[in-house]
Structure formats: C-alpha cells, structure tokens
Scaffold this active site. Structure first.
Site, PDB file in Angstrom:
ATOM      1  N   GLY A  15       4.996   1.939   6.538  1.00 37.90           N
ATOM      2  CA  GLY A  15       6.077   2.810   6.996  1.00 37.90           C
ATOM      3  C   GLY A  15       7.212   2.031   7.623  1.00 37.90           C
ATOM      4  N   ASP A  35       2.313  -7.865   1.274  1.00 41.19           N
ATOM      5  CA  ASP A  35       1.443  -6.748   1.651  1.00 41.19           C
ATOM      6  C   ASP A  35       0.193  -6.811   0.778  1.00 41.19           C
ATOM      7  OD1 ASP A  35       2.169  -3.924   3.344  1.00 41.19           O
ATOM      8  OD2 ASP A  35       0.440  -3.816   2.009  1.00 41.19           O
ATOM      9  N   TYR A 143      -7.906  -0.970  18.344  1.00 39.89           N
ATOM     10  CA  TYR A 143      -6.570  -1.293  17.806  1.00 39.89           C
ATOM     11  C   TYR A 143      -5.682  -1.905  18.897  1.00 39.89           C
ATOM     12  CZ  TYR A 143      -1.745  -0.216  16.503  1.00 39.89           C
ATOM     13  OH  TYR A 143      -0.395  -0.297  16.272  1.00 39.89           O
ATOM     14  N   LYS A 147      -3.950  -5.832  19.560  1.00 33.05           N
ATOM     15  CA  LYS A 147      -2.565  -6.156  19.890  1.00 33.05           C
ATOM     16  C   LYS A 147      -2.517  -7.015  21.159  1.00 33.05           C
ATOM     17  CE  LYS A 147      -0.804  -3.966  16.412  1.00 33.05           C
ATOM     18  NZ  LYS A 147      -0.185  -4.681  15.291  1.00 33.05           N
ATOM     19  N   SER A 172       7.068   4.362  19.139  1.00 30.16           N
ATOM     20  CA  SER A 172       6.860   5.085  17.872  1.00 30.16           C
ATOM     21  C   SER A 172       8.125   4.928  17.048  1.00 30.16           C
ATOM     22  CB  SER A 172       6.650   6.581  18.121  1.00 30.16           C
ATOM     23  OG  SER A 172       5.488   6.808  18.857  1.00 30.16           O
ATOM     24  N   ARG A 181       5.605  13.626  23.438  1.00 31.68           N
ATOM     25  CA  ARG A 181       5.407  12.250  23.912  1.00 31.68           C
ATOM     26  C   ARG A 181       6.425  11.302  23.288  1.00 31.68           C
ATOM     27  NH1 ARG A 181       2.587   8.312  21.159  1.00 31.68           N
ATOM     28  NH2 ARG A 181       2.181   6.440  22.379  1.00 31.68           N
TER      29      ARG A 181
HETATM   30  P1  NAI Z   1       1.416   1.003   8.203  1.00 30.39           P
HETATM   31  O1  NAI Z   1      -0.040   1.266   8.307  1.00 30.39           O
HETATM   32  O2  NAI Z   1       2.275   2.029   7.554  1.00 30.39           O
HETATM   33  O3  NAI Z   1       1.670  -0.381   7.471  1.00 30.39           O
HETATM   34  C1  NAI Z   1       0.829  -1.500   7.627  1.00 30.39           C
HETATM   35  C2  NAI Z   1       0.854  -2.283   6.333  1.00 30.39           C
HETATM   36  O4  NAI Z   1       0.002  -3.410   6.499  1.00 30.39           O
HETATM   37  C3  NAI Z   1       0.334  -1.486   5.138  1.00 30.39           C
HETATM   38  O5  NAI Z   1       1.276  -1.469   4.094  1.00 30.39           O
HETATM   39  C4  NAI Z   1      -0.940  -2.193   4.732  1.00 30.39           C
HETATM   40  O6  NAI Z   1      -1.178  -2.225   3.325  1.00 30.39           O
HETATM   41  C5  NAI Z   1      -0.705  -3.601   5.271  1.00 30.39           C
HETATM   42  N1  NAI Z   1      -1.966  -4.275   5.554  1.00 30.39           N
HETATM   43  C6  NAI Z   1      -3.036  -3.776   6.217  1.00 30.39           C
HETATM   44  N2  NAI Z   1      -4.040  -4.676   6.241  1.00 30.39           N
HETATM   45  C7  NAI Z   1      -3.583  -5.773   5.580  1.00 30.39           C
HETATM   46  C8  NAI Z   1      -4.159  -7.006   5.251  1.00 30.39           C
HETATM   47  N3  NAI Z   1      -5.422  -7.328   5.598  1.00 30.39           N
HETATM   48  N4  NAI Z   1      -3.425  -7.894   4.558  1.00 30.39           N
HETATM   49  C9  NAI Z   1      -2.146  -7.581   4.176  1.00 30.39           C
HETATM   50  N5  NAI Z   1      -1.548  -6.411   4.451  1.00 30.39           N
HETATM   51  C10 NAI Z   1      -2.258  -5.514   5.139  1.00 30.39           C
HETATM   52  O7  NAI Z   1       1.926   0.728   9.694  1.00 30.39           O
HETATM   53  P2  NAI Z   1       3.405   0.797  10.264  1.00 30.39           P
HETATM   54  O8  NAI Z   1       3.595   2.067  10.941  1.00 30.39           O
HETATM   55  O9  NAI Z   1       4.340   0.379   9.211  1.00 30.39           O
HETATM   56  O10 NAI Z   1       3.335  -0.333  11.392  1.00 30.39           O
HETATM   57  C11 NAI Z   1       3.622  -1.673  11.098  1.00 30.39           C
HETATM   58  C12 NAI Z   1       3.135  -2.556  12.238  1.00 30.39           C
HETATM   59  O11 NAI Z   1       3.755  -2.166  13.448  1.00 30.39           O
HETATM   60  C13 NAI Z   1       1.634  -2.470  12.476  1.00 30.39           C
HETATM   61  O12 NAI Z   1       1.170  -3.751  12.857  1.00 30.39           O
HETATM   62  C14 NAI Z   1       1.513  -1.515  13.634  1.00 30.39           C
HETATM   63  O13 NAI Z   1       0.351  -1.776  14.387  1.00 30.39           O
HETATM   64  C15 NAI Z   1       2.776  -1.829  14.413  1.00 30.39           C
HETATM   65  N6  NAI Z   1       3.241  -0.691  15.182  1.00 30.39           N
HETATM   66  C16 NAI Z   1       3.847   0.357  14.548  1.00 30.39           C
HETATM   67  C17 NAI Z   1       4.312   1.426  15.255  1.00 30.39           C
HETATM   68  C18 NAI Z   1       5.061   2.531  14.613  1.00 30.39           C
HETATM   69  O14 NAI Z   1       5.562   3.392  15.330  1.00 30.39           O
HETATM   70  N7  NAI Z   1       5.192   2.552  13.286  1.00 30.39           N
HETATM   71  C19 NAI Z   1       4.098   1.509  16.709  1.00 30.39           C
HETATM   72  C20 NAI Z   1       3.441   0.360  17.286  1.00 30.39           C
HETATM   73  C21 NAI Z   1       3.050  -0.699  16.529  1.00 30.39           C
HETATM   74  C1  15L Z   2       1.133   2.743  17.084  1.00 30.66           C
HETATM   75  O1  15L Z   2       0.773   1.650  17.498  1.00 30.66           O
HETATM   76  C2  15L Z   2       0.881   3.173  15.694  1.00 30.66           C
HETATM   77  O2  15L Z   2       0.888   2.093  14.787  1.00 30.66           O
HETATM   78  C3  15L Z   2       1.865   4.229  15.223  1.00 30.66           C
HETATM   79  O3  15L Z   2       1.385   4.798  14.013  1.00 30.66           O
HETATM   80  C4  15L Z   2       2.036   5.310  16.267  1.00 30.66           C
HETATM   81  O4  15L Z   2       0.827   5.955  16.439  1.00 30.66           O
HETATM   82  C5  15L Z   2       2.469   4.698  17.587  1.00 30.66           C
HETATM   83  O5  15L Z   2       1.627   3.639  17.986  1.00 30.66           O
HETATM   84  C6  15L Z   2       2.497   5.698  18.745  1.00 30.66           C
HETATM   85  O6  15L Z   2       2.006   5.373  19.823  1.00 30.66           O
HETATM   86  O7  15L Z   2       3.050   6.779  18.572  1.00 30.66           O
END
Ligand code: NAI
Ligand code: 15L
Length: 274
Positions: A15, A35, A143, A147, A172, A181
């Site tokens: 995302g 990815d 999780y 981090k 977020s 939130r």
């Molecule tokens: P997401 O779940 O949509 O994307 C994560 C991507 O990592 C996926 O495309 C997945 O295929 C890839 N992935 C997972 N395991 C893998 C592996 N072993 N090797 C290679 N690729 C792998 O998550 P999102 O929302 O895009 O978040 C991205 C990063 O930001 C994550 O690390 C998440 O923890 C962090 N994050 C995101 C937040 C948000 O609001 N979207 C909030 C806080 C942290």
């Molecule tokens: C995160 O760390 C998650 O990756 C994201 O999907 C949301 O849940 C975000 O935190 C949140 O706290 O809203």
C-alpha cells in the site's frame, strides 16, 4: 553526502510502496523496486524475498539509499515476523553494509511504542503533553517488537559501521483517515513523500528516530525530530473529523483500544479495524 538519486524501494508492491512509487519520482528520484510479489506495469521490479541474501546484495548494488518498507505490516505469528521483519531487515542491512550503501530510511511504526498511553483531554494538546520521541519503547505486538528491533539494528549499524538510518515511526499512511484514532496519527501520502524526501536528503542524520504524521490538529506526538530533518507537513486530518466522529463516536478513555497510541493493536488478539 551528495543528494541521493537512485533509491531502492523495498515493499514496492504494498500500500505505502504503491503510493510512494507515484509520489517520489516527483522529487527527482530514480526508484529501483523490490517486493516478494510482482508489480503490474513494472517489469523491471526485482521479485525477491528478504530471506535471499544474494538477491538483496544485487538489489542494493549501486544505489545511493534505500527506503525499507518490505515486511509483514500487521500482527502475525512470531515465526513469520521473525523471518520477514527481523531476519529480513538484518539481511538488508548486511547487504547495504557489504555494498557500501550510506543511508537507509526504515519504516518503523507507532506500534514500537504502542503501549504508551495517549494524551488525555481535549485536542489540540499542549506541546508538553505530546509523546516525546525518546519515550521508552513499549511494543504492543510481535509486529511492534520487530520494529523496536529494527530501530536497535539501525543504531547498531550506525555505531559500528557508520551506516546512517532515519527510523520513521509511521502513524497511519493511507489516502484518507478512516477511524477516529487516525485523526491523531494520520500521515497523508503527500506528507509521507515529504518526510521520506527529508529523511533521504538531510545531512548527518546518524540514526535519527522520528514520528511520521501530518500536522494533525489532534496530533498525539512530538514532530520535532522530523522537523529537524527539514520536514514541513502540509496536511491535517481535521476536515475528516466531523464525519468520522458522527459515525464512530469520540474515543473513550475507559476503552482499552482507545487508551494507547497503538489503538486496537494492544488487544489480544488485535481487534480490527483500528
Ligand atoms: P503492505 O503490507 O501493504 O506492504 C508490505 C509489502 O512488503 C508487501 O507488498 C509484501 O509483499 C512485501 N513483503 C512482505 N514480506 C516480504 C519479504 N519477506 N520479502 C520481500 N517483500 C516482502 O504494508 P504497507 O502498509 O505498505 O507498509 C509498508 C511498511 O511501512 C511496512 O514495513 C509497515 O510495517 C510500515 N508501516 C506502515 C504503516 C501504514 O500506515 N501503511 C504504518 C506504520 C508502519
Ligand atoms: C501499522 O504499523 C500498520 O502497518 C498499518 O497497516 C496501520 O495499522 C498502522 O500501523 C496504524 O497504526 O494505523
């Protein structure tokens, strides 16, 4: 440090990765994408697992910096978190060290401090009531623990090897806030790109930890370290407040899922939506 131009974006199919693929080229970056999953319309994207050390070495070779988003982004069984987020992040740092990459922007999360009680009372909160960046880490999930590990790993690679990191405790980051939130922790995609750009270009960051959010009226945490990188958030979730509060009600201090920064992640099992 010369301004980075070629940047490896891990987690590019996710995302946040998808949002940043659209926005970061506007800052002049050439993105190399990686990815686990192929990306439609991006035949050059590297399809690799963070467990594949050889693929990672090749992926980081020649880039100026890395934005590390790949991994499991919600709560999951510890063994899965261990492989993707803990070992995977270690593998990426090793590859970066071996190939001489100077800077990583690490997608940490508010869930590294998710068990921190949120500020109480009426927003906007007094600056003194905002959660400081050096608040003790209190992960709310496996999780969040991963981090927390990532932030320590980043500090270690700076102290031992001089590899710089900005750890961004993202709130977020979605196109719009979808919960009450999120009015406090939302980071608009445009502000996300501003913050990543600042994290890539600020001088001498060593290991800097920042919260990642917009300039929300209901903000819970202190953005001073993010601003010190040159980040100037432009957005505020407040225009979404009336509708979300009418639909969902105000946060209640007596509800455990409303009492901490991490929201529903603090429940066992985490309750969705957050
Ligand atoms: P997401 O779940 O949509 O994307 C994560 C991507 O990592 C996926 O495309 C997945 O295929 C890839 N992935 C997972 N395991 C893998 C592996 N072993 N090797 C290679 N690729 C792998 O998550 P999102 O929302 O895009 O978040 C991205 C990063 O930001 C994550 O690390 C998440 O923890 C962090 N994050 C995101 C937040 C948000 O609001 N979207 C909030 C806080 C942290
Ligand atoms: C995160 O760390 C998650 O990756 C994201 O999907 C949301 O849940 C975000 O935190 C949140 O706290 O809203």
């Amino acid at each position: 440090m010369p301004a980075p131009r070629t940047v490896l974006l891990t987690g590019a199919a996710g995302g946040l990765g998808t949002l940043m693929r659209d926005l970061l080229p506007g800052y002049g970056y050439e993105l190399r994408l990686l990815d686990l999953r192929p990306i439609e319309g991006a035949p050059d994207a590297i399809v690799a697992d963070l467990g594949d050390r050889e693929a990672l070495r090749e992926a980081v070779r020649g880039v100026d910096a890395i934005i590390h988003l790949a991994g499991i982004s919600l709560e999951a069984p510890f063994e899965k978190i261990l492989r993707a987020n803990i070992e995977g992040t270690y593998n990426l740092y090793e590859a970066a060290r071996e190939e001489g990459v100077g800077r990583i922007v690490f997608a940490s999360s508010n869930h590294a401090v998710g068990f921190t009680p949120r500020p109480q009372g009426d927003a906007p909160f007094d600056p003194g009531a905002l959660i400081p960046i050096d608040t003790p880490r209190r992960p709310d999930t496996f999780y969040g623990l991963s981090k927390s590990f990532g932030e320590d790993l980043a500090q270690f690679y700076w102290d031992k090897y001089g590899l710089e990191t900005v750890s961004v405790r993202i709130g977020s980051c979605f196109p719009e806030p979808t919960s009450v939130r999120m009015l406090s922790v939302w980071m608009s995609p445009a502000d996300g790109a501003r913050l990543f750009h600042a994290a890539l270009t600020a001088e001498n960051v060593e290991h800097t930890v920042v919260y990642g959010s917009s300039a929300n009226t209901r903000l819970w945490w202190d953005l001073t370290t993010a601003r010190s990188l040159g980040y100037e958030p432009q957005d505020d979730s407040e225009p979404y407040a009336e509708k979300l509060i009418a639909e969902q009600g105000e946060l209640e201090p007596g509800n455990i899922a409303h009492a901490y920064l991490g929201g529903h992640f603090v429940s066992d099992p985490p309750l969705w939506p957050y």
